[in-house]
Design an enzyme around this catalytic site. Structure first.
Site, short mmCIF file in Angstrom:
data_model
loop_
_atom_site.label_atom_id
_atom_site.label_comp_id
_atom_site.label_asym_id
_atom_site.label_seq_id
_atom_site.Cartn_x
_atom_site.Cartn_y
_atom_site.Cartn_z
N ARG A 199 4.77 7.96 1.44
CA ARG A 199 3.73 7.49 2.38
C ARG A 199 2.74 8.60 2.75
NH1 ARG A 199 7.11 3.42 6.38
NH2 ARG A 199 6.85 1.58 5.08
N GLY A 233 11.73 1.05 1.92
CA GLY A 233 12.13 2.45 2.06
C GLY A 233 13.31 2.85 1.17
N GLY A 273 8.58 -4.19 5.40
CA GLY A 273 8.35 -5.54 5.94
C GLY A 273 7.02 -6.11 5.48
C1 3PG Z 1 8.12 0.26 7.97
O1 3PG Z 1 8.79 1.30 7.81
O2 3PG Z 1 8.42 -0.82 7.44
C2 3PG Z 1 6.84 0.36 8.74
O3 3PG Z 1 6.50 1.68 9.00
C3 3PG Z 1 6.89 -0.48 9.99
O4 3PG Z 1 7.83 0.03 10.88
P1 3PG Z 1 8.39 -0.89 12.04
O5 3PG Z 1 9.28 -1.92 11.40
O6 3PG Z 1 9.12 0.01 13.00
O7 3PG Z 1 7.21 -1.58 12.70
#
Ligand code: 3PG
Length: 391
Positions: free
Chosen positions: A35, A345, A368
């Site tokens: 990222r 991730g 997400g």
């Molecule tokens: C992720 O890692 O999917 C994004 O950075 C969003 O993070 P969050 O689910 O804490 O909003």
């Protein structure tokens, strides 16, 4: 990028919302920096065009107003400085004003520490908007969240537009599924069915093979009447899993349920691993990976696929004894002539571990957000930009 090319940001204050939410180890070292690397082109473009550049991101899910050292973007500032080859100062309190000169970049501390960020407080969003002449949303990974720095600021900033990463991600993922080369195989793995139920249901209408892994596969094994011992599963979602299996079957498509698994008696890196037929899992067994026979069968299906969507490792790949399934799948995706698209991730960590970055067709920085675009949903933080562009 158009604004930069047209010379419209020279001397302007440009506020970039990036997604720099990267995994770190206990010592605060970044373990996977995709990222940060993906944020560089937008920042570099704005710098080259002579803008005064501010960048922010969230990191984790901190408590608003309560700073803890592990919530700091300091390791990100350091990595960004290495990648840009210039200093990247980190500014702690920034909502009420920051001094940045044209040609300079400043990283603004974890935006989720600001009160009102998550709730998208108009007061906070207006303050952020007042910091800049141009707001650039380049945080694809956070575009499914309507927060002050992703949504509210886009409403109030003088100019608001999408950055190159946000635009490229939405384009690549939607195109891959619009008219995919078939067979279309999806791998959806992870610990819980509940967090991925919508995507499982939505893919059940589209894909030819829906490969499940991790805790998700355990719930599907229960649905198929197989024993899972004391493995992680969601018994209350067995009905939903059964409905997905039936919907796929009715279309002549398939959810390949593991026929063998790797089990242990404890969840530990050094726990002795045993391969068992799926029907022979004992009451005190924990399923931690798919077995070699299942992995081979899935690898063959992936080799024959036209398009592959990958989200989630199929086993506990952080532990070597339970990594074989994910490794076999990763190499099959790499060798397959199919167009592959991967996100999430843990998936990015697996791609890095097996060194297959160059063999995956498209690697998304979203977790997400990646799943929501696959589902065909509109991302709120992108929608507001489109609304503003329409005027
Ligand atoms: C992720 O890692 O999917 C994004 O950075 C969003 O993070 P969050 O689910 O804490 O909003």
């Amino acid at each position: 990028s158009d604004l930069c090319a047209q010379g419209k940001v020279r001397g302007q204050r440009v506020f970039i919302r990036a997604d720099l939410n990267v995994p770190q180890d206990d010592a605060g070292r970044i373990t996977e920096d995709t990222r940060v690397r993906a944020s560089i082109p937008c920042i570099q473009m704005a710098l080259d065009a002579g803008a005064a550049v501010m960048v922010t991101s969230h990191l984790g899910r901190p408590t608003e107003g309560e700073f803890k050292p592990e919530d700091s973007l300091a390791p990100v500032a350091q990595r960004m400085a290495e990648l840009l080859g210039r200093e990247v100062p980190l500014r702690a309190r920034w909502v009420d004003g920051v001094e940045v000169q044209p040609g300079q970049v400043m990283l603004l501390e974890n935006c989720r520490l600001n009160k009102g960020e998550k709730k998208n407080s108009p007061e906070l969003a207006q303050k952020m908007a007042a910091l800049c002449d141009v707001f650039v949303h380049d945080a694809f990974g956070t575009a499914h969240r309507a927060e002050a720095s992703t949504y509210g600021i886009a409403q109030y900033a003088k100019v608001a537009c999408a950055g190159p990463l946000l635009a490229a991600e939405i384009d690549a993922i939607s195109k891959a599924l619009a008219a995919p080369r078939r067979p279309l195989a999806a791998i959806v793995a992870g610990s819980k069915v509940s967090t991925k139920l919508t995507i499982l249901k939505s893919l059940a209408d589209k894909v030819d093979q829906l490969i499940v892994g991790g805790g998700i596969a355990n719930t599907f094994m229960l649905a198929a009447g197989l024993p899972i011992g004391k493995s992680l599963a969601e018994a209350d979602l067995v009905g939903e899993a059964r409905a997905v299996i039936q919907a796929m079957k009715a279309r002549g498509a398939e959810v390949p349920i593991p026929t063998d698994v790797v089990v242990a008696k404890q969840f530990a890196a050094d726990a002795p691993a045993t391969v068992k037929a799926a029907a022979e899992v004992a009451p005190d067994d924990l399923i931690l990976d798919i077995g070699p026979q299942t992995a081979q069968r899935l690898a063959q299906q992936l080799m024959a696929a036209g398009t592959i969507v990958w989200n989630g490792p199929v086993g506990v790949f952080e532990f070597d004894a339970f990594a074989k399934g994910t490794e076999t799948i990763a190499h099959a995706i790499a060798r397959s002539p199919a167009f592959s698209i991967a996100g999430g991730g843990d998936t990015l960590a697996a791609i890095a571990k097996y060194g297959i970055e160059k063999d995956v067709g498209y690697i998304s920085t979203g977790g997400g957000a990646f799943l929501e675009v696959l589902e065909g949903k509109q991302l709120p933080a992108f929608e507001i930009l489109e609304k503003r562009a329409r005027g």
